[in-house]
Write a protein that holds these residues in place. Sequence first.
Motif, short mmCIF file in Angstrom:
data_model
loop_
_atom_site.label_atom_id
_atom_site.label_comp_id
_atom_site.label_asym_id
_atom_site.label_seq_id
_atom_site.Cartn_x
_atom_site.Cartn_y
_atom_site.Cartn_z
N ILE A 20 0.85 -1.18 0.00
CA ILE A 20 0.00 0.00 0.00
C ILE A 20 0.89 1.24 0.00
CG2 ILE A 20 -0.22 -0.01 2.52
CD1 ILE A 20 -3.15 0.94 2.13
N GLU A 21 0.46 2.25 -0.75
CA GLU A 21 1.23 3.49 -0.78
C GLU A 21 1.02 4.22 0.53
OE1 GLU A 21 2.02 7.39 -3.61
OE2 GLU A 21 0.35 6.05 -4.08
N ASP A 108 -3.43 6.32 -11.48
CA ASP A 108 -3.65 5.47 -10.30
C ASP A 108 -3.33 4.01 -10.62
OD1 ASP A 108 -4.47 7.62 -8.71
OD2 ASP A 108 -6.54 7.43 -9.37
N ALA A 109 -3.73 3.57 -11.82
CA ALA A 109 -3.43 2.20 -12.24
C ALA A 109 -1.92 1.99 -12.36
CB ALA A 109 -4.12 1.89 -13.57
N ASP A 111 0.42 3.63 -10.69
CA ASP A 111 0.95 3.56 -9.32
C ASP A 111 0.71 2.18 -8.72
OD1 ASP A 111 1.68 6.22 -9.52
OD2 ASP A 111 0.15 6.96 -8.13
N ALA A 112 -0.48 1.63 -8.94
CA ALA A 112 -0.79 0.29 -8.41
C ALA A 112 0.12 -0.76 -9.03
CB ALA A 112 -2.26 -0.05 -8.68
#
Length: 160
Positions: A20-21, A108-109, A111-112
């Motif tokens: 998790i960030e 966001d994708a 980063d994931a």
Amino acid sequence: LEGLRAEVADRTKKADLVVIEGPSHGSAMQAGHHEMAGLWWAITHDLWRRRIPYAVASPHNLKIYACGVANPAKDYPSHRRSRVAKGMVLAFVTERLGIPCEGPGKHDAADAAVLAAIGLHGLGYPLLDLPSQHTRALHTVRWPVPMPPCAEDVEEVAAS
């Protein structure tokens, strides 16, 4: 917030490790920051309660792993740095990892995808060979103790 927490709980119910960030302290006082901080704590508490190990990678860890530096857009004007850095992470994911990220949530994708790559690398399953300038990010990730079995552990057990 409960809907988001429940969605994460559903997607992590069989996870061996969640990455998790960590909080972005530079984003304090931006719209939704307070709510996202609450969601972060709700998710990590839920993971802890369900005994699912989780690692916390800071936003800097994410950028270092993808770009080799924590502030990859430092040479750009300050009003463009965030957008340029997001583009650099997206380029790493699409070009180096081969994962397409499109549409409104593409950053966001991306980063994931980097967080997943960090987790796999930490477990001994790197998706690609990266220079130490990038992999140094792994040294400051807050890994769970004990860590789930890594690739070397699995190979040792299989050889026994």
